[in-house]
Design a protein around this motif. Structure first.
Motif, PDB file in Angstrom:
ATOM      1  N   ALA A 197      -0.850  53.327 -55.750  1.00  0.00           N
ATOM      2  CA  ALA A 197      -0.461  51.929 -55.539  1.00  0.00           C
ATOM      3  C   ALA A 197       0.613  51.477 -56.514  1.00  0.00           C
ATOM      4  O   ALA A 197       1.386  50.558 -56.218  1.00  0.00           O
ATOM      5  N   ILE A 198       0.684  52.110 -57.667  1.00  0.00           N
ATOM      6  CA  ILE A 198       1.699  51.760 -58.655  1.00  0.00           C
ATOM      7  C   ILE A 198       3.087  51.872 -58.045  1.00  0.00           C
ATOM      8  O   ILE A 198       3.934  50.992 -58.187  1.00  0.00           O
ATOM      9  N   GLU A 199       3.317  52.970 -57.355  1.00  0.00           N
ATOM     10  CA  GLU A 199       4.647  53.272 -56.820  1.00  0.00           C
ATOM     11  C   GLU A 199       4.867  52.690 -55.427  1.00  0.00           C
ATOM     12  O   GLU A 199       5.975  52.233 -55.116  1.00  0.00           O
TER      13      GLU A 199
ATOM     14  N   MET B 265      -1.572  42.889 -48.930  1.00  0.00           N
ATOM     15  CA  MET B 265      -1.161  44.214 -49.390  1.00  0.00           C
ATOM     16  C   MET B 265      -0.512  45.031 -48.288  1.00  0.00           C
ATOM     17  O   MET B 265       0.394  45.824 -48.556  1.00  0.00           O
ATOM     18  N   ARG B 266      -0.946  44.850 -47.066  1.00  0.00           N
ATOM     19  CA  ARG B 266      -0.329  45.587 -45.954  1.00  0.00           C
ATOM     20  C   ARG B 266       1.155  45.266 -45.820  1.00  0.00           C
ATOM     21  O   ARG B 266       1.942  46.101 -45.366  1.00  0.00           O
ATOM     22  N   THR B 267       1.550  44.075 -46.186  1.00  0.00           N
ATOM     23  CA  THR B 267       2.964  43.687 -46.088  1.00  0.00           C
ATOM     24  C   THR B 267       3.799  44.262 -47.225  1.00  0.00           C
ATOM     25  O   THR B 267       5.029  44.223 -47.167  1.00  0.00           O
ATOM     26  N   LEU B 268       3.148  44.794 -48.258  1.00  0.00           N
ATOM     27  CA  LEU B 268       3.858  45.255 -49.447  1.00  0.00           C
ATOM     28  C   LEU B 268       4.018  46.764 -49.524  1.00  0.00           C
ATOM     29  O   LEU B 268       4.778  47.269 -50.362  1.00  0.00           O
TER      30      LEU B 268
ATOM     31  N   VAL C  41       5.242  50.322 -49.362  1.00  0.00           N
ATOM     32  CA  VAL C  41       6.560  50.941 -49.203  1.00  0.00           C
ATOM     33  C   VAL C  41       6.424  52.150 -48.275  1.00  0.00           C
ATOM     34  O   VAL C  41       5.599  53.030 -48.526  1.00  0.00           O
ATOM     35  N   PRO C  42       7.213  52.231 -47.208  1.00  0.00           N
ATOM     36  CA  PRO C  42       7.101  53.363 -46.279  1.00  0.00           C
ATOM     37  C   PRO C  42       7.662  54.650 -46.887  1.00  0.00           C
ATOM     38  O   PRO C  42       8.357  54.629 -47.905  1.00  0.00           O
TER      39      PRO C  42
END
Length: 250
Positions: A86-88, A131-134, A136-137
């Motif tokens: 989650a950090i990255e 969190m789902r909106t944040l 990174v793909p």
């Protein structure tokens, strides 16, 4: 701990690579409760308020040793505990900057307000949506597989074994860990192994399993991360080891 209430909820499946759990902790008494925070291989965002503190959000980084603290009187804490990915891929920060520490987050962080701490389940749902909106793909599958192996083996796999299974050199992995998290892969695995050992200590098994070389090694590692020997940790006088107290049974 009659005045201390603790509850935990597992994250939805689509967040499980990043979130370990949601948890709440309240102290309903008129006095502070002294605790020792133990390393657990995760970092937290904690939303809280008490009689002595206004509502605020705090980012708490990885701990590599025991840390004394207290839960103030009349405290309410709702939090999310994160896995290292989650950090990255969620927060986009470097955990190395908050190793053994943390800082207060901006007001209205993630649009969470004091009233959201009235209902734990609703809080978890609101945070999950945010969190789902944040996310990174384009996650690096080597990193995803690496952490899955670390957690599945409870930190007991060697660096060589992990490197070979994820097809990523040990040198590159260690560079990634030190730059991103501020500790080596081996140091992180040792924390995960210690956390796993807490389960057996809670059951009264004060001897090493196959993940430790011998009794002395087991005692040394437990004391390194908790500040006490396994026997004292098992007694947990005054429920001061809060992680140990809230540990679910197997």
């Amino acid at each position: 701990m009659p005045e201390i209430e603790w509850k935990s909820i597992q994250p939805p499946a689509d967040l499980s690579d990043f979130v370990e759990s949601f948890w709440m902790l309240t102290n309903s008494s008129d006095t502070a409760h002294e605790i020792v925070v133990l390393p657990d291989g995760r970092f937290d965002i904690i939303f809280s308020y008490s009689d002595s503190e206004l509502f605020h959000a705090t980012l708490r980084g990885l701990d590599t040793g025991p840390d004394s603290a207290d839960i103030p009187a009349r405290t309410v804490m709702f939090a999310v505990s994160f896995k290292l990915l989650a950090i990255e891929y969620l927060l986009q920060i470097k955990a190395a900057d908050v190793l053994n520490g943390g800082y207060q987050l901006p007001e209205d962080f993630w649009e969470i307000i004091k009233e959201d701490l009235d209902h734990f389940e609703t809080f978890c749902e609101k945070l999950s949506v945010k969190m789902r909106t944040l996310i990174v793909p384009g996650m690096d599958t080597r990193k995803q597989n690496l952490f899955a192996l670390i957690y599945d083996t409870h930190g007991a796999a060697t660096i060589k074994e992990l490197s070979e299974k994820v097809f990523w050199s040990s040198r590159q992995i260690n560079r990634y860990f030190n730059q991103q998290f501020g500790i080596s892969l081996k140091a992180y695995c040792n924390i995960i192994r210690f956390r796993t050992a807490l389960y057996q200590i809670k059951e009264g098994r004060l001897f090493p399993d196959e993940d430790f070389a011998d009794q002395n090694h087991f005692i040394r590692e437990v004391k390194k991360f908790s500040g006490v020997v396994p026997k004292e940790l098992f007694k947990n006088q005054n429920d001061r080891f809060i992680l140990f107290s809230t540990l679910p049974g197997k």
